[in-house]
Write an enzyme that holds these catalytic residues in place. Structure first.
Site: not given
Ligand code: NDP
Ligand code: 8X3
Length: 256
Positions: A11, A13, A15, A63, A155, A185
């Protein structure tokens, strides 16, 4: 002596993943970047090479695709298999609603990416680290992996699962001398909310009004700090929030 250091980031690409790639490249690490958006990977690859003179390898795969994960990682060139740090970062929240009103497709994508994707990638890279008797795995969890919050249900469940997997990895890898760190975070302004709210930029922006959220670079700094401790020191679990946030439920926002 070979001082080469390699980091593999899923991941990358956008953030956190992208910021981590730039942070480590700035310190001379060679970088393997993954993500689904190949155009972005190509751009980042060229930019990292030009700016920092490091070696960069792009692996465009999803993934969630077990066969592709296996194929891409197994076919890494020999000299790229000596991975020092794996950052399991690829992930997302999709939607925000009660379970009784939830979209089951959202649940599938979050579970498949955040939990199963992390496992697929780890399953391939852990044996490589075990062979070398060294390595660090950084799992990007969340404060949502510590507490559930309203309408965050699935989530939060995926990030609780990441928390459990981090603890399990630490046990499974202990005898092999491999470190496992969780970074958890709170609210950070990335493409996270844009993805959660299906491209609704105005709604995404509102998530970060009235306070200073974390920035992707803050997480990259922490990842770099964790990866550069002395050999005998492991940071196990790092919970980080913006100053305005106490936990998933309490955030102080100024009136605009
Ligand atoms: P971004 O949306 O900015 O970045 C997410 C990255 O994950 C992108 O590079 C995206 O690339 C990649 N990705 C998503 N799905 C897949 C997939 N199936 N296969 C490969 N790559 C994928 O979000 P963040 O940087 O904020 O999120 C990174 C991680 O941090 C996530 O695990 C998230 O849950 C976690 N997190 C985020 C917080 C926040 O407030 N922002 C707080 C706490 C944790 P592409 O679309 O090109 O595939
Ligand atoms: C993302 C952080 O709590 O804003 O994991 O959903 S939260």
């Amino acid at each position: 002596m070979n001082n080469r250091k390699i980091i593999f980031i899923t991941g990358a690409t956008a953030g956190f993943g992208k910021a981590i790639a730039y942070k480590f490249a700035a310190h001379g690490w060679d970088i393997i970047i993954n993500g689904r958006r190949e155009d972005r990977l190509n751009q980042i690859e060229v930019d990292l090479r030009e700016q920092f003179g490091v070696k960069v390898l792009s692996l465009p795969f999803d993934v969630r695709d077990r066969a592709k994960v296996q194929q891409n990682i197994q076919s890494l060139p020999h000299d790229w298999k000596e991975i020092d740090v794996l950052v399991n970062n690829a992930g997302l929240a999709s939607g925000l609603s009660t379970i009784q009103e939830g979209d089951i497709d959202d649940w599938e994508v979050m579970i498949d990416t955040n939990v199963k994707g992390l496992l697929y990638v780890s399953r391939q890279i852990m044996p490589m680290m075990i062979n070398r008797k060294q390595g660090l795995i950084i799992n990007i969890s969340s404060i949502a992996g510590k507490e559930a919050y309203a309408r965050g249900n699935v989530y939060c469940a995926t990030k609780h699962a990441v928390d459990a997997l981090t603890k399990s990895m630490r046990i499974d890898l202990l005898e092999h001398g491999i470190k496992v760190t969780s970074i958890d975070p709170g609210a950070a302004e990335t493409e996270f909310s844009l993805v959660r709210f299906r491209g609704d930029a105005e709604r995404a922006k509102k998530s970060y009004l009235g306070y200073e959220p974390l920035h992707a670079e803050d997480i990259a700094d922490i990842a770099y700090f964790a990866a550069t401790r002395p050999a005998h020191v492991v940071l196990n679990d790092i919970v980080v929030t913006p100053l305005a946030q106490a936990n998933t439920a309490y955030i102080v926002k100024k009136e605009n």
